[in-house]
Write a protein that holds these residues in place. Structure first.
Motif, PDB file in Angstrom:
ATOM      1  N   CYS A  11      -6.691   0.521   4.520  1.00 12.34           N
ATOM      2  CA  CYS A  11      -7.005   1.954   4.424  1.00 12.34           C
ATOM      3  C   CYS A  11      -7.592   2.347   3.074  1.00 12.34           C
ATOM      4  N   CYS A  68       0.849  -1.198   0.000  1.00 15.15           N
ATOM      5  CA  CYS A  68       0.000   0.000   0.000  1.00 15.15           C
ATOM      6  C   CYS A  68       0.881   1.243   0.000  1.00 15.15           C
ATOM      7  N   CYS A 101      -5.953  -1.255  -0.797  1.00 12.74           N
ATOM      8  CA  CYS A 101      -5.480  -1.764   0.483  1.00 12.74           C
ATOM      9  C   CYS A 101      -6.669  -2.143   1.370  1.00 12.74           C
ATOM     10  N   GLY A 117      -6.066   2.610   0.297  1.00 12.32           N
ATOM     11  CA  GLY A 117      -5.066   3.243  -0.573  1.00 12.32           C
ATOM     12  C   GLY A 117      -4.715   2.351  -1.759  1.00 12.32           C
ATOM     13  N   CYS A 141      -0.223   3.297   3.599  1.00 10.05           N
ATOM     14  CA  CYS A 141       0.061   2.849   4.977  1.00 10.05           C
ATOM     15  C   CYS A 141       1.122   1.750   5.035  1.00 10.05           C
TER      16      CYS A 141
END
Ligand SMILES: [Zn+2]
Length: 215
Positions: free
Chosen positions: A151, A130, A148, A153, A133
């Motif tokens: 999160c 990711c 991800c 992402g 994070c």
């Protein structure tokens, strides 16, 4: 406690399980720490960004400053501290000893989570990371435009997971581990965990190595 192992040995997965089972621990990983500092725009973060833009490794003394800052902030509320992927070599091990001594602490355990080269190589071919994070996403197959699970992402292949780069990283890692074992073995701090089992089994072994040797 420090948890060190070759890339793709399963450190992040083991850490997640370990932290779920042992609340109150503080977690230090160099990339994550400086990534957060950069996102928050702190002086340390801006400096880390400048090093990254020059494609330079973070100097050890700078990483030491980051660790000291982390410990100042986290120690008062933490039941323990786990360093993931740090120290990377004998110089950083000495640096760590100095930083910890400044807090009246010393390392309690050095856990080497190890897998053979061919296992690490097979695993990195199947993972993405990711961008936001730093969580690794093991897909089994590479999924374009994946996101991800933690999160949301964007996840991408890491450039340093490319086969020719990865072979060199592994070689450097093996050299560094030899140095680290020479540093810690005389203090009887080393536990080895075999990272080839299932993620659950590996996480449990890491937990045992960390918890039952420290009192
Ligand atoms: Zn993420």
């Amino acid at each position: 406690m420090a948890l060190v192992g070759p890339p793709a040995a399963g450190k992040s997965t083991a850490m997640r399980a370990f932290f779920a089972a042992q609340p109150g621990l503080a977690h230090f990983a160099v990339r994550v720490f400086f990534g957060r500092q950069a996102a928050a725009g702190t002086p340390l973060g801006l400096q880390a960004k400048a090093f990254a833009e020059q494609a330079r490794w973070l100097p050890d003394e700078f990483v030491g400053q980051g660790l000291a800052t982390f410990l100042e902030e986290e120690l008062p509320a933490a039941s323990g501290v786990v360093l993931e992927g740090f120290p990377r070599n004998a110089d950083q091990a000495q640096l760590l000893d100095r930083v910890l001594a400044g807090f009246g602490l010393e390392l309690g355990r050095f856990v080497l989570l190890d897998v053979p080269d061919d296992v690490a190589t097979a695993r990195v071919g199947q993972r993405q990371v990711c961008q936001r994070c730093d969580t690794f996403v093991e897909n089994g197959v590479l999924v374009p435009d994946a996101s991800c699970p933690r999160c949301g992402g964007a996840v991408v292949l890491r450039r340093d997971d490319a086969p020719e780069v990865f072979r060199e990283r592994l070689w450097h890692h093996r050299e560094s581990v030899r140095e680290l074992l020479a540093h810690y073995a005389p203090r009887d701090l080393v536990s080895r965990v075999d990272g080839t089992g299932s993620p659950e089994a590996v996480a449990e072994q890491v937990r045992e190595a960390m918890v039952f040797h420290v009192s």
